[in-house]
Scaffold this active site. Structure first.
Site, PDB file in Angstrom:
ATOM      1  N   ALA A 250       0.928  -1.237  -0.104  1.00  0.00           N
ATOM      2  CA  ALA A 250      -0.013   0.053   0.151  1.00  0.00           C
ATOM      3  C   ALA A 250       0.818   1.401   0.042  1.00  0.00           C
ATOM      4  O   ALA A 250       0.537   2.271  -0.372  1.00  0.00           O
ATOM      5  CB  ALA A 250      -0.945   0.009   1.087  1.00  0.00           C
ATOM      6  N   CYS A 251       1.962   1.138   0.609  1.00  0.00           N
ATOM      7  CA  CYS A 251       2.929   2.185   0.345  1.00  0.00           C
ATOM      8  C   CYS A 251       3.668   2.668  -0.669  1.00  0.00           C
ATOM      9  O   CYS A 251       4.305   3.790  -0.878  1.00  0.00           O
ATOM     10  CB  CYS A 251       4.014   2.097   1.494  1.00  0.00           C
ATOM     11  SG  CYS A 251       3.447   1.864   3.324  1.00  0.00           S
TER      12      CYS A 251
END
Length: 389
Positions: A326-327
């Site tokens: 997600a980063c």
């Protein structure tokens, strides 16, 4: 479209447990007080902080005095790499990490090279495992710190941290493990594990954002990266976020209590996804180890298409999943994790990561498989790679 939303991104952000919300609300409304203050409100805040520290320590079999609260898992990882690394520079200027670490490990490790450190990267096999042999060989030159993820959040593989920590301990080198994805999902006992430091956060097991921790085993030195206060044994300046930390502590206690039941419920759903998707869609590659993986984690690469288009069409069908970490998923870069396990850049672009939680059921598998078939077919019709197949 079926009206039920299917959420499959729990490792990035999960719902906060209702019990946790109920604990936090009074603290947000009337529980203000600085734990460093000597008056009644301050002392009550200090009691809440101490209770949460005990609960978080209990989840991973640590001593409460070893828990250092931070705001995020990324901050805890930075504290581990920068703090431990700098404290041991006179012993060694080498940092050793695996090729599949989260960017909150790789970023500070690379930053240390500007301070005279050398960075060594351990390879992984096609499942994402770090071998004890490669670690032992790398440590022949010594190291200030080794950091290896406990379970990779992109491919789900659980590393043999106990074995790797033992190799480090025999050579007098501390091992840090990023257990963001593992803590609360699988049993962890710090003393048995043998790691010197461990990162955890409660966001994927029902805790709130804004609270995480670095467990720093007694005798493991570290320098603060946030200075200017005496909080957290002088390792993290700034007033603690009492409501979030209280919620984190309760979530940790609840996760420890129902971990076995949750895993027993999620594993069959995970396995159904990992078996049905490759069986019913051509040119689809499961990633990570088929068994030694997180209980609620299923990941695949769909050849000849891009993950972003797949996610957008799944979202229109009421299914929310992820592609890579997600980063980094919005960075439009290839996954270093998938590259490290031997996938080419084109195949890695078709990454799909599904992480399960309390609301998922076996019926969701039918919805996902049924939705994926036309989506993959549609995207492949537009793919020049598929046309050249």
């Amino acid at each position: 479209m079926d009206s039920k939303e299917i959420y499959l991104d729990h490792i990035a952000a999960a719902p906060v447990r209702s019990e946790v919300v109920e604990t936090m609300i009074p603290l947000l409304e009337e529980g203000f007080g600085n734990p460093q203050s000597v008056h009644g409100r301050g002392q009550r805040a200090a009691e809440v902080l101490a209770a949460a520290r005990e609960r978080v320590a209990g989840l991973v079999g640590a001593d409460s005095a070893e828990v250092v609260f931070t705001a995020t898992g990324s901050e805890a990882n930075n504290l581990a790499i920068l703090g431990i690394g700098r404290s041991r520079k006179k012993i060694s200027n080498r940092i050793v990490v695996s090729a599949i670490e989260h960017h909150s490990i790789l970023g500070p490790a690379k930053a240390l090279t500007r301070e005279g450190f050398e960075l060594a990267t351990l390879p992984v096999d096609r499942y994402g495992f770090v071998s004890g042999e490669s670690l032992a060989a790398e440590l022949e030159r010594g190291a200030a710190l080794v950091s290896i993820t406990h379970a990779n959040t992109e491919i789900g593989t659980i590393e043999p941290i106990g074995e790797l920590a033992s190799i480090c301990a025999d050579r007098g080198v501390p091992l840090h493990t990023d257990a963001w994805g593992a803590a609360g999902m699988i049993p962890i006992e710090m003393k048995a594990l043998g790691a010197s430091a461990l990162t955890l956060a409660g966001q994927n097991f029902g805790g709130p954002p804004g609270a995480a921790a670095l467990v720093l085993v007694a005798g493991t030195g570290a320098r603060p990266i946030v200075t200017g206060g005496i909080q957290e044994r002088g390792l993290r300046a700034g007033q603690e976020n009492i409501p979030a930390i209280a919620g984190f502590g309760l979530a940790a206690e609840l996760a420890a209590a129902d971990m076995e039941e949750r895993a027993g419920r999620l594993v069959p759903i995970r396995d159904a996804l990992l078996s049905r998707l490759p069986a019913e869609i051509d040119d689809l590659i499961p990633t990570g180890h088929p068994e030694k993986r997180l209980p609620g984690h299923a990941s695949v690469c769909v050849e000849y298409i891009e993950g972003e288009g797949m996610l957008l069409l799944l979202d229109r069908a009421g299914i929310m999943a992820a592609s890579g970490s997600a980063c980094t998923s919005k960075a439009l870069k290839g996954s270093h994790v998938l590259e490290a396990i031997g996938l080419d850049a084109a195949t890695a672009q078709g990454s799909l990561v599904m992480t399960l939680g309390p609301g998922n059921t076996m019926e969701d598998v039918d919805r996902v498989v049924d939705a994926m078939k036309p989506i993959v077919a549609r995207l492949r019709e537009m793919s020049p790679l598929y046309k050249r197949k």
